[in-house]
Design a protein around this motif. Structure first.
Motif, mmCIF file in Angstrom:
data_model
loop_
_atom_site.group_PDB
_atom_site.id
_atom_site.type_symbol
_atom_site.label_atom_id
_atom_site.label_comp_id
_atom_site.label_asym_id
_atom_site.label_seq_id
_atom_site.Cartn_x
_atom_site.Cartn_y
_atom_site.Cartn_z
ATOM 1 N N LYS A 98 0.820 -1.215 0.000
ATOM 2 C CA LYS A 98 0.000 0.000 0.000
ATOM 3 C C LYS A 98 0.852 1.263 0.000
ATOM 4 C CE LYS A 98 -4.059 -1.835 0.259
ATOM 5 N NZ LYS A 98 -4.664 -1.945 -1.046
ATOM 6 N N ASN A 151 -7.827 -3.394 -3.339
ATOM 7 C CA ASN A 151 -6.683 -4.056 -2.707
ATOM 8 C C ASN A 151 -5.346 -3.899 -3.425
ATOM 9 O OD1 ASN A 151 -8.334 -5.147 -0.668
ATOM 10 N ND2 ASN A 151 -8.938 -6.847 -1.999
ATOM 11 N N SER A 153 -1.814 -2.879 -5.362
ATOM 12 C CA SER A 153 -0.796 -1.846 -5.114
ATOM 13 C C SER A 153 -0.941 -0.703 -6.120
ATOM 14 C CB SER A 153 0.590 -2.465 -5.268
ATOM 15 O OG SER A 153 0.764 -2.895 -6.611
#
Ligand code: NAD
Length: 255
Positions: A98, A151, A153
């Motif tokens: 993240k 979710n 990246s």
């Protein structure tokens, strides 16, 4: 006789998921399929299934992130078949780091496969298709490129946005050579990529369910994407379609 009889079709990422479904569907529509992947065991299993049905499939190991490897595989295709009618760029990887933890190592890994690899394959296929004055390329992008994703990246999402832009670029570059270039943005599809999201930190084991709940039609199947790929690859059904980013996402994005 199937719709793709006599056509040479290469599919990257063909050992699993969406790529595997595309390779099988093209073979069942009478194409000569060249299945490409880093996972040779997966390719062998697919080849055994399709050859068992009497279908025409060849497999070759390909790492799309390695330009020399891409060049040698596409040279081998040209030598063996003399032409390439359809390229499906389905190979890709996902990551879940993240912002702000996501840094260069994770960024480069995803970008090297998803966008560099898609470019290398399109480049070598485009050279062949330009020479033969015809062909179709279908890129597998992602709905996350349009939604920002739940979710994945930052690199994954940006790589898919870049695939959409690359699709426009090749569509413009190759139109006068009678080559059409399109992409599909899938919603959540029932493959290993969605399974990996089930137990992400902070999702309490509901990572997969949370995504599916956000989609009016729920979870899609690999064949749902393959139907769209065959449509876009068809010179009969999609002959006036190029530079299109087709949503097949169960209503995740409505525009
Ligand atoms: N499953 C989904 O929910 C979903 C949603 C949107 C987009 N997509 C996209 O669909 C495409 C296919 O994904 P999938 O869901 O079938 O996942 P998958 O993991 O089942 O299949 C991906 C395939 O790509 C291959 N691959 C990975 N790196 C490679 C490399 N460097 N060279 C060659 N092959 C390589 C893998 O071995 C695997 O066979 C991906 O581009 C993915 O980003 C998937």
């Amino acid at each position: 006789m199937g719709e793709f009889q006599g056509q040479i079709v290469a599919v990257t990422g063909a050992s699993a998921g969406i790529g595997e479904a595309c390779a099988a569907m093209f073979a069942r529509e009478s194409a000569t399929v060249i299945a490409l992947d880093v996972n040779e065991a997966g390719l062998a299993a697919l080849a055994a299934t399709l050859k068992g049905e009497g279908l025409d499939i060849t497999t070759m190991r390909l790492d799309i992130s390695d330009e020399a490897c891409v060049e040698s595989v596409f040279s081998a295709i040209e030598k063996q078949y003399g032409r390439l009618d359809v390229l499906v760029n389905s190979a890709g990887i996902i990551s879940f780091e993240k912002f702000p933890e996501h840094t260069q190592v994770g960024w480069d890994k995803v970008m090297n496969v998803n966008i560099r690899g898609t470019y290398f394959c399109s480049r070598f296929a485009g050279i062949m298709m330009r020479r033969q004055h015809g062909g179709a390329i279908v890129n597998i992008s992602a709905g996350a490129a349009k939604t920002g994703g739940m979710n994945p990246s930052p690199a994954y999402i940006a790589s898919k946005g870049a695939i959409n832009s690359l699709t426009f670029h090749f569509a413009v570059q190759l139109a006068k050579d009678n080559v059409r270039v399109n992409a599909i943005c899938p919603g959540p599809i029932d493959t290993s990529m969605i399974e990996k999201q089930a137990h992400l930190p902070g999702t309490h084991g509901n990572g997969k369910e949370n995504i599916i709940a956000a989609v009016p039609l729920g979870l899609g199947q690999p064949d749902d994407i393959a139907y769209g790929v065959l449509f876009l690859a068809s010179n009969r059904r999609a002959r006036y379609i190029t530079g299109e980013i087709l949503d097949i996402n169960g209503g995740l994005v409505m525009d």
